[in-house]
Design a protein around this motif. Structure first.
Motif, mmCIF file in Angstrom:
data_model
loop_
_atom_site.group_PDB
_atom_site.id
_atom_site.type_symbol
_atom_site.label_atom_id
_atom_site.label_comp_id
_atom_site.label_asym_id
_atom_site.label_seq_id
_atom_site.Cartn_x
_atom_site.Cartn_y
_atom_site.Cartn_z
ATOM 1 N N TYR A 76 15.409 -11.577 2.893
ATOM 2 C CA TYR A 76 14.312 -12.406 3.372
ATOM 3 C C TYR A 76 13.077 -11.573 3.682
ATOM 4 N N VAL A 77 11.928 -12.183 3.500
ATOM 5 C CA VAL A 77 10.674 -11.683 4.044
ATOM 6 C C VAL A 77 9.925 -12.874 4.629
ATOM 7 N N CYS A 78 8.999 -12.582 5.524
ATOM 8 C CA CYS A 78 8.131 -13.626 6.069
ATOM 9 C C CYS A 78 6.708 -13.311 5.611
ATOM 10 N N LEU A 79 6.113 -14.207 4.841
ATOM 11 C CA LEU A 79 4.790 -14.014 4.267
ATOM 12 C C LEU A 79 3.853 -15.093 4.791
ATOM 13 N N ASP A 80 2.855 -14.686 5.568
ATOM 14 C CA ASP A 80 1.948 -15.635 6.220
ATOM 15 C C ASP A 80 2.735 -16.697 6.981
ATOM 16 N N GLY A 81 3.849 -16.274 7.584
ATOM 17 C CA GLY A 81 4.636 -17.187 8.402
ATOM 18 C C GLY A 81 5.634 -18.029 7.649
ATOM 19 N N THR A 82 5.791 -17.790 6.351
ATOM 20 C CA THR A 82 6.717 -18.565 5.531
ATOM 21 C C THR A 82 7.940 -17.726 5.186
ATOM 22 N N SER A 83 9.116 -18.216 5.531
ATOM 23 C CA SER A 83 10.367 -17.534 5.194
ATOM 24 C C SER A 83 10.659 -17.735 3.711
ATOM 25 N N LEU A 84 10.732 -16.609 2.971
ATOM 26 C CA LEU A 84 10.948 -16.679 1.529
ATOM 27 C C LEU A 84 12.012 -15.674 1.100
ATOM 28 N N THR A 85 12.737 -16.019 0.045
ATOM 29 C CA THR A 85 13.777 -15.151 -0.501
ATOM 30 C C THR A 85 13.184 -14.223 -1.550
ATOM 31 N N VAL A 86 13.548 -12.951 -1.457
ATOM 32 C CA VAL A 86 13.043 -11.948 -2.394
ATOM 33 C C VAL A 86 13.766 -12.079 -3.735
ATOM 34 N N ILE A 87 13.012 -12.075 -4.821
ATOM 35 C CA ILE A 87 13.606 -12.091 -6.156
ATOM 36 C C ILE A 87 13.946 -10.676 -6.601
ATOM 37 N N ASP A 88 12.959 -9.804 -6.513
ATOM 38 C CA ASP A 88 13.137 -8.462 -7.056
ATOM 39 C C ASP A 88 12.239 -7.479 -6.313
ATOM 40 N N VAL A 89 12.623 -6.186 -6.381
ATOM 41 C CA VAL A 89 11.838 -5.110 -5.784
ATOM 42 C C VAL A 89 11.621 -4.037 -6.850
ATOM 43 N N ASP A 90 10.371 -3.647 -7.044
ATOM 44 C CA ASP A 90 9.995 -2.643 -8.038
ATOM 45 C C ASP A 90 9.412 -1.439 -7.302
ATOM 46 N N TRP A 91 10.297 -0.473 -6.980
ATOM 47 C CA TRP A 91 9.877 0.690 -6.199
ATOM 48 C C TRP A 91 8.794 1.515 -6.882
ATOM 49 N N PRO A 92 8.944 1.868 -8.180
ATOM 50 C CA PRO A 92 7.920 2.721 -8.816
ATOM 51 C C PRO A 92 6.512 2.148 -8.726
ATOM 52 N N ARG A 139 0.828 -1.206 0.000
ATOM 53 C CA ARG A 139 0.000 0.000 0.000
ATOM 54 C C ARG A 139 0.864 1.257 0.000
ATOM 55 N N GLU A 140 0.344 2.319 -0.607
ATOM 56 C CA GLU A 140 1.088 3.575 -0.663
ATOM 57 C C GLU A 140 1.419 4.079 0.729
ATOM 58 N N SER A 141 0.509 3.876 1.672
ATOM 59 C CA SER A 141 0.742 4.322 3.046
ATOM 60 C C SER A 141 1.810 3.500 3.755
ATOM 61 N N ASP A 142 2.163 2.331 3.183
ATOM 62 C CA ASP A 142 3.167 1.446 3.783
ATOM 63 C C ASP A 142 4.459 1.406 2.974
ATOM 64 N N ILE A 143 4.665 2.392 2.097
ATOM 65 C CA ILE A 143 5.810 2.378 1.200
ATOM 66 C C ILE A 143 7.132 2.271 1.950
ATOM 67 N N GLU A 144 7.167 2.730 3.203
ATOM 68 C CA GLU A 144 8.396 2.681 4.008
ATOM 69 C C GLU A 144 8.934 1.264 4.156
ATOM 70 N N PHE A 145 8.043 0.274 4.136
ATOM 71 C CA PHE A 145 8.488 -1.100 4.354
ATOM 72 C C PHE A 145 9.298 -1.647 3.181
ATOM 73 N N LEU A 146 9.163 -1.047 2.003
ATOM 74 C CA LEU A 146 10.000 -1.474 0.883
ATOM 75 C C LEU A 146 11.476 -1.210 1.156
ATOM 76 N N SER A 147 11.767 -0.274 2.058
ATOM 77 C CA SER A 147 13.160 0.021 2.402
ATOM 78 C C SER A 147 13.856 -1.183 3.024
ATOM 79 N N TYR A 148 13.074 -2.055 3.642
ATOM 80 C CA TYR A 148 13.646 -3.221 4.324
ATOM 81 C C TYR A 148 13.596 -4.484 3.465
ATOM 82 N N ILE A 149 13.097 -4.362 2.243
ATOM 83 C CA ILE A 149 12.984 -5.523 1.358
ATOM 84 C C ILE A 149 13.995 -5.376 0.229
ATOM 85 N N VAL A 150 14.938 -6.301 0.149
ATOM 86 C CA VAL A 150 16.008 -6.202 -0.839
ATOM 87 C C VAL A 150 16.125 -7.522 -1.603
ATOM 88 N N PRO A 151 16.520 -7.469 -2.879
ATOM 89 C CA PRO A 151 16.713 -8.705 -3.642
ATOM 90 C C PRO A 151 17.692 -9.638 -2.945
#
Length: 234
Positions: free
Chosen positions: A150-166, A135-147
């Motif tokens: 790691y992120v945890c999605l619904d309790g699952t540890s997953l590796t980030v492939i890519d981040v598209d800021w725009p 969400r636009e209001s949560d854009i700050e969290f993209l700062s912590y997500i890097v290719p």
């Protein structure tokens, strides 16, 4: 503390409103069954991550197949637990013990926000690539997500492939084995998913902010030099 390695998929068997005096208003008691894997050594007051949310076990049956948790209003605001329906599957993981093998990444069970499934595409022969929209209001969290982070999605540890800021998007891949062990493949475009970013990014940011606020000294000089190198490189 958790690892993001889902142990089993339980099933929601009841969702009941809590008395306002118990929850602060508008809370729920959720009953989850098919949970024997995570209840073998459980005690009342222990923590179990349900879709990545650290929750306290308030009751379990003698057969250790079912347990109850209380969900407060703040948890409902920050997570997708308010959408739980009887019969749906949920990811479950017990809190780590001192002797647990560490197979994922450090997960606190403190969900930062929810993100939306933007698209799901097949990556032949049998993998899935899933894009999530912040969400636009949560854009700050993209700062912590890097290719490759790691992120945890619904309790699952997953590796980030890519981040598209725009476009406020990030993507992960699910191999066939993971698809059979977690609830993500059962979800569709538009579904809400609990997101916990890697807390290490928050700690680093906090340290840097402290140095910047200090305004001077050797640590600040190191920060200035690092920023100058990054700017020159760009």
């Amino acid at each position: 503390m958790f690892t993001g390695i889902v142990e089993t998929m339980g099933r929601v068997s009841a969702v009941e409103p809590l008395d306002a005096t118990e929850s602060g208003g508008n809370g729920f008691t959720i009953t989850i069954d098919n949970a024997k894997v995570v209840l073998t050594d459980v005690n009342l007051g222990d923590s179990i991550a349900v879709n990545g949310v650290c929750l306290t076990v308030t009751e379990f049956n003698t057969e250790r197949t079912m347990f109850k948790i209380g969900v407060a209003p703040e948890t409902l605001r920050k997570t997708n637990l308010g959408e739980f329906k009887v019969g749906q599957q949920v990811n479950l993981e017990r809190a780590m013990s001192a002797t647990t093998r560490f197979g994922g990444h450090f997960v606190q069970g403190h969900v930062d926000t929810t993100v939306t499934i933007h698209s799901i595409t097949k990556d032949p022969p049998n993998s899935l690539i899933i894009h999530f929209k912040v969400r636009e209001s949560d854009i700050e969290f993209l700062s912590y997500i890097v290719p490759k982070g790691y992120v945890c999605l619904d309790g699952t540890s997953l590796t980030v492939i890519d981040v598209d800021w725009p476009n406020r998007l990030f993507s992960v891949m699910l191999i066939a084995y993971t698809q059979s062990k977690v609830i993500m493949p059962t979800k569709t475009v538009g579904a809400l998913v609990n997101l916990e970013v890697d807390p290490m990014g928050k700690y680093v940011e906090n340290i840097v902010r402290g140095m910047v606020n200090a305004g001077s000294g050797p640590l600040m000089t190191l920060v200035e030099n690092a920023v100058e190198k990054i700017v020159n490189k760009k």
